[in-house]
Design a protein around this motif. Structure first.
Motif, PDB file in Angstrom:
ATOM      1  N   GLN A   1     -10.249  35.055  77.979  1.00  0.00           N
ATOM      2  CA  GLN A   1     -10.605  34.511  79.289  1.00  0.00           C
ATOM      3  C   GLN A   1     -12.041  34.874  79.649  1.00  0.00           C
ATOM      4  O   GLN A   1     -12.781  34.057  80.191  1.00  0.00           O
ATOM      5  CB  GLN A   1      -9.644  35.039  80.353  1.00  0.00           C
ATOM      6  CG  GLN A   1      -9.902  34.453  81.749  1.00  0.00           C
ATOM      7  CD  GLN A   1      -8.919  34.973  82.777  1.00  0.00           C
ATOM      8  OE1 GLN A   1      -7.939  35.621  82.422  1.00  0.00           O
ATOM      9  NE2 GLN A   1      -9.181  34.693  84.048  1.00  0.00           N
ATOM     10  N   GLU A   2     -12.423  36.098  79.335  1.00  0.00           N
ATOM     11  CA  GLU A   2     -13.795  36.523  79.618  1.00  0.00           C
ATOM     12  C   GLU A   2     -14.789  35.701  78.822  1.00  0.00           C
ATOM     13  O   GLU A   2     -15.831  35.308  79.326  1.00  0.00           O
ATOM     14  CB  GLU A   2     -13.949  38.011  79.286  1.00  0.00           C
ATOM     15  CG  GLU A   2     -15.292  38.580  79.715  1.00  0.00           C
ATOM     16  CD  GLU A   2     -15.371  40.079  79.499  1.00  0.00           C
ATOM     17  OE1 GLU A   2     -16.435  40.645  79.762  1.00  0.00           O
ATOM     18  OE2 GLU A   2     -14.365  40.677  79.067  1.00  0.00           O
ATOM     19  N   CYS A   3     -14.464  35.423  77.553  1.00  0.00           N
ATOM     20  CA  CYS A   3     -15.335  34.602  76.710  1.00  0.00           C
ATOM     21  C   CYS A   3     -15.460  33.196  77.281  1.00  0.00           C
ATOM     22  O   CYS A   3     -16.554  32.624  77.314  1.00  0.00           O
ATOM     23  CB  CYS A   3     -14.787  34.552  75.285  1.00  0.00           C
ATOM     24  SG  CYS A   3     -15.814  33.624  74.138  1.00  0.00           S
ATOM     25  N   GLN A   4     -14.356  32.661  77.758  1.00  0.00           N
ATOM     26  CA  GLN A   4     -14.373  31.330  78.351  1.00  0.00           C
ATOM     27  C   GLN A   4     -15.216  31.301  79.624  1.00  0.00           C
ATOM     28  O   GLN A   4     -15.987  30.365  79.849  1.00  0.00           O
ATOM     29  CB  GLN A   4     -12.942  30.881  78.655  1.00  0.00           C
ATOM     30  CG  GLN A   4     -12.834  29.446  79.183  1.00  0.00           C
ATOM     31  CD  GLN A   4     -11.393  29.041  79.434  1.00  0.00           C
ATOM     32  OE1 GLN A   4     -10.478  29.846  79.263  1.00  0.00           O
ATOM     33  NE2 GLN A   4     -11.178  27.804  79.826  1.00  0.00           N
ATOM     34  N   ASN A   5     -15.063  32.343  80.441  1.00  0.00           N
ATOM     35  CA  ASN A   5     -15.860  32.417  81.671  1.00  0.00           C
ATOM     36  C   ASN A   5     -17.351  32.521  81.368  1.00  0.00           C
ATOM     37  O   ASN A   5     -18.181  31.920  82.054  1.00  0.00           O
ATOM     38  CB  ASN A   5     -15.405  33.615  82.512  1.00  0.00           C
ATOM     39  CG  ASN A   5     -14.006  33.443  83.060  1.00  0.00           C
ATOM     40  OD1 ASN A   5     -13.498  32.325  83.157  1.00  0.00           O
ATOM     41  ND2 ASN A   5     -13.367  34.541  83.427  1.00  0.00           N
ATOM     42  N   LEU A   6     -17.684  33.297  80.336  1.00  0.00           N
ATOM     43  CA  LEU A   6     -19.085  33.440  79.952  1.00  0.00           C
ATOM     44  C   LEU A   6     -19.653  32.115  79.445  1.00  0.00           C
ATOM     45  O   LEU A   6     -20.814  31.783  79.707  1.00  0.00           O
ATOM     46  CB  LEU A   6     -19.233  34.524  78.876  1.00  0.00           C
ATOM     47  CG  LEU A   6     -19.028  35.966  79.340  1.00  0.00           C
ATOM     48  CD1 LEU A   6     -19.040  36.921  78.150  1.00  0.00           C
ATOM     49  CD2 LEU A   6     -20.106  36.378  80.348  1.00  0.00           C
ATOM     50  N   GLU A   7     -18.845  31.361  78.712  1.00  0.00           N
ATOM     51  CA  GLU A   7     -19.303  30.065  78.212  1.00  0.00           C
ATOM     52  C   GLU A   7     -19.547  29.091  79.356  1.00  0.00           C
ATOM     53  O   GLU A   7     -20.531  28.334  79.348  1.00  0.00           O
ATOM     54  CB  GLU A   7     -18.263  29.494  77.242  1.00  0.00           C
ATOM     55  CG  GLU A   7     -18.657  28.168  76.613  1.00  0.00           C
ATOM     56  CD  GLU A   7     -19.929  28.253  75.784  1.00  0.00           C
ATOM     57  OE1 GLU A   7     -20.622  27.208  75.675  1.00  0.00           O
ATOM     58  OE2 GLU A   7     -20.228  29.342  75.244  1.00  0.00           O
ATOM     59  N   VAL A   8     -18.657  29.110  80.357  1.00  0.00           N
ATOM     60  CA  VAL A   8     -18.847  28.256  81.532  1.00  0.00           C
ATOM     61  C   VAL A   8     -20.129  28.639  82.262  1.00  0.00           C
ATOM     62  O   VAL A   8     -20.914  27.779  82.678  1.00  0.00           O
ATOM     63  CB  VAL A   8     -17.628  28.370  82.474  1.00  0.00           C
ATOM     64  CG1 VAL A   8     -17.904  27.654  83.806  1.00  0.00           C
ATOM     65  CG2 VAL A   8     -16.391  27.785  81.811  1.00  0.00           C
TER      66      VAL A   8
END
Length: 290
Positions: A80-87
């Protein structure tokens, strides 16, 4: 957990506020405690609150600035953190592209305006007199183009700040910057057709720090350089003059058929100031109680 829940519920709080509430809650629950034991228990609770806040801050669940404590959020899993960083990365890349596009358009505007000033000055010197008043068009302006057979109904507000045009046929709207570009005042930078001579002229019309940028624009090595906004309007669509001339009087236009607007004037972008770094200092129990 109680300290964490308190801060999460409040959003923004302080050490003293959290400690006072927890002391009050525990004291109310233990009325049978003797006074001397109660004083000791209160100090113990405050010490535990102090320790808990430091742990939460170390885990980046809360942040502290002076005496103000702010809730950040509970840790998330890696995916989830990786996804948030990508966004967030995509959001910032899009912001960079927008800023780049605004800068390029502002450069084109400056070049076009300075070229226009030079051309008008040369015309006055050749004629040895200023132009007649009825031959001058002041900036900013817009041009509305339509067929001679088109019936146009124009309504003007009492304060003359808003104009409403109704067309029974297609029409085109062009702002001053678009007109100047079509006159060649932007040295061809907007279309990628910039000769070596035009590039030399364009570089001389911008601050020295922007000269390399103009060269890159002429070479087309910057993505999204050639910006021309083109949109269509249909029945009931309203066009605002603030979109066309960046602060000119208001204008609304409607047409029963598809119509075109071409314009590229942009507002000067507002400087963006990033958030200050979080205060990494640990809690000082004595400072909080002062």
């Amino acid at each position: 957990m109680k300290v964490c829940e308190k801060v999460q519920r409040k959003g923004t709080t302080s050490y003293n506020e959290v400690a006072d509430e927890l002391v009050a809650e525990f004291s109310a629950a233990d009325n049978h405690i003797l006074p001397n034991e109660s004083a000791y228990d209160q100090k113990n609770i405050r010490r535990r609150v102090y320790d808990a806040l430091n742990v939460l801050m170390a885990m980046n669940i809360i942040s502290k600035e002076k005496k103000e404590i702010k809730w950040i959020g509970l840790p998330t899993n890696s995916a989830q953190e990786c996804q948030n960083l990508e966004v967030e990365r995509q959001r910032r890349l899009e912001r960079i592209k927008q800023k780049q596009s605004q800068l390029q358009e502002l450069i084109l505007q400056q070049i076009a305006f300075k070229n226009l000033v030079q051309r008008n000055r040369q015309a006055e010197q050749q004629a040895r007199r200023p132009p007649p008043p009825n031959s001058v068009i002041h900036l900013p302006f817009i041009i509305v183009n339509t067929s001679r057979k088109t019936v146009i109904d124009c309504s003007i507000s009492n304060d003359k700040f808003e104009y409403l045009f109704n067309f029974d046929n297609t029409f085109e709207i062009h702002d001053d910057i678009e007109v100047l570009k079509r006159m060649g005042m932007a040295c061809g930078l907007e279309s990628g057709n910039c000769s070596a001579e035009d590039l030399k002229v364009a570089r001389s019309l911008v601050p020295k720090a922007l000269e390399p940028y103009v060269t890159e624009m002429a070479q087309g090595s910057i993505g999204g350089v050639f910006v021309t906004t083109t949109g269509s309007t249909s029945n009931g669509t309203r066009l605002s003059a603030s979109d066309l001339s960046n602060g000119a009087d208001g204008m609304l236009a409607t047409s029963s058929n598809g119509s075109q607007y071409s314009g590229s004037r942009v507002e000067t972008p507002v400087s963006y100031v990033g958030e200050d770094d979080d205060d990494d200092d640990d809690f000082n129990e004595n400072d909080e109680e002062d």
